[in-house]
Write a protein that holds these residues in place. Structure first.
Motif, PDB file in Angstrom:
ATOM      1  N   MET A  84       2.635  -3.512 -10.823  1.00  0.00           N
ATOM      2  CA  MET A  84       2.442  -2.443  -9.854  1.00  0.00           C
ATOM      3  C   MET A  84       3.810  -2.037  -9.311  1.00  0.00           C
ATOM      4  O   MET A  84       4.692  -2.871  -9.172  1.00  0.00           O
ATOM      5  CB  MET A  84       1.559  -2.912  -8.704  1.00  0.00           C
ATOM      6  N   THR A  85       3.939  -0.779  -8.997  1.00  0.00           N
ATOM      7  CA  THR A  85       5.196  -0.300  -8.427  1.00  0.00           C
ATOM      8  C   THR A  85       4.916   0.537  -7.188  1.00  0.00           C
ATOM      9  O   THR A  85       3.831   1.088  -7.016  1.00  0.00           O
ATOM     10  CB  THR A  85       5.994   0.557  -9.430  1.00  0.00           C
ATOM     11  N   THR A  86       5.922   0.623  -6.346  1.00  0.00           N
ATOM     12  CA  THR A  86       5.884   1.447  -5.147  1.00  0.00           C
ATOM     13  C   THR A  86       7.317   1.888  -4.869  1.00  0.00           C
ATOM     14  O   THR A  86       8.224   1.567  -5.623  1.00  0.00           O
ATOM     15  CB  THR A  86       5.260   0.681  -3.959  1.00  0.00           C
ATOM     16  N   THR A  87       7.533   2.584  -3.776  1.00  0.00           N
ATOM     17  CA  THR A  87       8.860   3.090  -3.434  1.00  0.00           C
ATOM     18  C   THR A  87       9.394   2.377  -2.203  1.00  0.00           C
ATOM     19  O   THR A  87       8.674   2.209  -1.217  1.00  0.00           O
ATOM     20  CB  THR A  87       8.795   4.611  -3.159  1.00  0.00           C
ATOM     21  N   CYS A  88      10.659   1.993  -2.250  1.00  0.00           N
ATOM     22  CA  CYS A  88      11.315   1.352  -1.107  1.00  0.00           C
ATOM     23  C   CYS A  88      11.494   2.385   0.002  1.00  0.00           C
ATOM     24  O   CYS A  88      12.040   3.463  -0.240  1.00  0.00           O
ATOM     25  CB  CYS A  88      12.676   0.801  -1.538  1.00  0.00           C
ATOM     26  N   PRO A  89      11.045   2.081   1.227  1.00  0.00           N
ATOM     27  CA  PRO A  89      11.199   3.035   2.329  1.00  0.00           C
ATOM     28  C   PRO A  89      12.649   3.160   2.812  1.00  0.00           C
ATOM     29  O   PRO A  89      12.976   4.093   3.529  1.00  0.00           O
ATOM     30  CB  PRO A  89      10.295   2.465   3.422  1.00  0.00           C
ATOM     31  N   GLU A  90      13.506   2.244   2.399  1.00  0.00           N
ATOM     32  CA  GLU A  90      14.912   2.257   2.834  1.00  0.00           C
ATOM     33  C   GLU A  90      15.782   3.108   1.896  1.00  0.00           C
ATOM     34  O   GLU A  90      16.517   3.972   2.351  1.00  0.00           O
ATOM     35  CB  GLU A  90      15.444   0.822   2.883  1.00  0.00           C
ATOM     36  N   CYS A  91      15.690   2.865   0.582  1.00  0.00           N
ATOM     37  CA  CYS A  91      16.584   3.555  -0.365  1.00  0.00           C
ATOM     38  C   CYS A  91      15.831   4.452  -1.348  1.00  0.00           C
ATOM     39  O   CYS A  91      16.449   5.126  -2.165  1.00  0.00           O
ATOM     40  CB  CYS A  91      17.432   2.541  -1.123  1.00  0.00           C
ATOM     41  N   PHE A  92      14.508   4.440  -1.295  1.00  0.00           N
ATOM     42  CA  PHE A  92      13.639   5.291  -2.118  1.00  0.00           C
ATOM     43  C   PHE A  92      13.684   4.972  -3.609  1.00  0.00           C
ATOM     44  O   PHE A  92      13.300   5.788  -4.430  1.00  0.00           O
ATOM     45  CB  PHE A  92      13.931   6.779  -1.868  1.00  0.00           C
ATOM     46  N   GLU A  93      14.132   3.769  -3.964  1.00  0.00           N
ATOM     47  CA  GLU A  93      14.102   3.318  -5.358  1.00  0.00           C
ATOM     48  C   GLU A  93      12.742   2.686  -5.644  1.00  0.00           C
ATOM     49  O   GLU A  93      12.008   2.305  -4.734  1.00  0.00           O
ATOM     50  CB  GLU A  93      15.221   2.300  -5.615  1.00  0.00           C
ATOM     51  N   THR A  94      12.424   2.541  -6.911  1.00  0.00           N
ATOM     52  CA  THR A  94      11.167   1.928  -7.324  1.00  0.00           C
ATOM     53  C   THR A  94      11.236   0.416  -7.143  1.00  0.00           C
ATOM     54  O   THR A  94      12.222  -0.213  -7.518  1.00  0.00           O
ATOM     55  CB  THR A  94      10.872   2.264  -8.794  1.00  0.00           C
ATOM     56  N   VAL A  95      10.180  -0.141  -6.550  1.00  0.00           N
ATOM     57  CA  VAL A  95      10.070  -1.581  -6.339  1.00  0.00           C
ATOM     58  C   VAL A  95       8.891  -2.068  -7.166  1.00  0.00           C
ATOM     59  O   VAL A  95       7.802  -1.495  -7.095  1.00  0.00           O
ATOM     60  CB  VAL A  95       9.836  -1.910  -4.848  1.00  0.00           C
ATOM     61  N   THR A  96       9.104  -3.117  -7.941  1.00  0.00           N
ATOM     62  CA  THR A  96       8.038  -3.695  -8.753  1.00  0.00           C
ATOM     63  C   THR A  96       7.443  -4.881  -8.015  1.00  0.00           C
ATOM     64  O   THR A  96       8.160  -5.769  -7.563  1.00  0.00           O
ATOM     65  CB  THR A  96       8.582  -4.143 -10.114  1.00  0.00           C
ATOM     66  N   ALA A  97       6.135  -4.876  -7.897  1.00  0.00           N
ATOM     67  CA  ALA A  97       5.418  -5.958  -7.218  1.00  0.00           C
ATOM     68  C   ALA A  97       4.661  -6.770  -8.256  1.00  0.00           C
ATOM     69  O   ALA A  97       4.448  -6.319  -9.378  1.00  0.00           O
ATOM     70  CB  ALA A  97       4.445  -5.363  -6.212  1.00  0.00           C
ATOM     71  N   PRO A  98       4.244  -7.985  -7.891  1.00  0.00           N
ATOM     72  CA  PRO A  98       3.419  -8.790  -8.797  1.00  0.00           C
ATOM     73  C   PRO A  98       2.131  -8.026  -9.152  1.00  0.00           C
ATOM     74  O   PRO A  98       1.735  -7.103  -8.443  1.00  0.00           O
ATOM     75  CB  PRO A  98       3.095 -10.038  -7.987  1.00  0.00           C
ATOM     76  N   ALA A  99       1.492  -8.423 -10.221  1.00  0.00           N
ATOM     77  CA  ALA A  99       0.273  -7.755 -10.672  1.00  0.00           C
ATOM     78  C   ALA A  99      -0.809  -7.728  -9.590  1.00  0.00           C
ATOM     79  O   ALA A  99      -1.548  -6.765  -9.476  1.00  0.00           O
ATOM     80  CB  ALA A  99      -0.261  -8.439 -11.920  1.00  0.00           C
ATOM     81  N   GLU A 100      -0.877  -8.784  -8.779  1.00  0.00           N
ATOM     82  CA  GLU A 100      -1.867  -8.872  -7.704  1.00  0.00           C
ATOM     83  C   GLU A 100      -1.156  -9.151  -6.384  1.00  0.00           C
ATOM     84  O   GLU A 100      -1.133 -10.301  -5.915  1.00  0.00           O
ATOM     85  CB  GLU A 100      -2.880  -9.976  -8.004  1.00  0.00           C
ATOM     86  N   PRO A 101      -0.554  -8.144  -5.747  1.00  0.00           N
ATOM     87  CA  PRO A 101       0.157  -8.396  -4.495  1.00  0.00           C
ATOM     88  C   PRO A 101      -0.803  -8.842  -3.392  1.00  0.00           C
ATOM     89  O   PRO A 101      -1.979  -8.483  -3.391  1.00  0.00           O
ATOM     90  CB  PRO A 101       0.792  -7.047  -4.164  1.00  0.00           C
ATOM     91  N   VAL A 102      -0.272  -9.629  -2.479  1.00  0.00           N
ATOM     92  CA  VAL A 102      -1.060 -10.165  -1.368  1.00  0.00           C
ATOM     93  C   VAL A 102      -0.612  -9.463  -0.086  1.00  0.00           C
ATOM     94  O   VAL A 102       0.581  -9.240   0.128  1.00  0.00           O
ATOM     95  CB  VAL A 102      -0.832 -11.690  -1.250  1.00  0.00           C
ATOM     96  N   LEU A 103      -1.576  -9.110   0.754  1.00  0.00           N
ATOM     97  CA  LEU A 103      -1.281  -8.467   2.027  1.00  0.00           C
ATOM     98  C   LEU A 103      -0.292  -9.319   2.828  1.00  0.00           C
ATOM     99  O   LEU A 103      -0.461 -10.539   2.918  1.00  0.00           O
ATOM    100  CB  LEU A 103      -2.582  -8.268   2.811  1.00  0.00           C
ATOM    101  N   HIS A 104       0.737  -8.717   3.369  1.00  0.00           N
ATOM    102  CA  HIS A 104       1.801  -9.341   4.170  1.00  0.00           C
ATOM    103  C   HIS A 104       2.788 -10.152   3.331  1.00  0.00           C
ATOM    104  O   HIS A 104       3.638 -10.850   3.890  1.00  0.00           O
ATOM    105  CB  HIS A 104       1.247 -10.183   5.319  1.00  0.00           C
TER     106      HIS A 104
END
Length: 55
Positions: free
Chosen positions: A1-21
């Motif tokens: 899974m990917t999302t965008t960093c709110p600081e630098c706006f680059e793509t951030v890759t998360a684990p397949a099943e991210p956990v809240l917090h």
């Protein structure tokens, strides 16, 4: 899974099943990001740990 960093706006890759917090690190700016939603995947800057100086 990917999302965008709110600081630098680059793509951030998360684990397949991210956990809240869960704390992720942006590979570009090294910012610490907290998962605030898993569907859709959203992250925010992680809160700084404050010193309590024994209070």
């Amino acid at each position: 899974m990917t999302t965008t960093c709110p600081e630098c706006f680059e793509t951030v890759t998360a684990p397949a099943e991210p956990v809240l917090h869960e704390i992720l690190e942006c590979a570009e700016c090294r910012g610490e990001l907290e998962v605030v939603s898993t569907a859709p995947l959203l992250v925010a800057l992680a809160p700084e740990v404050a010193e309590d100086w024994g209070e």
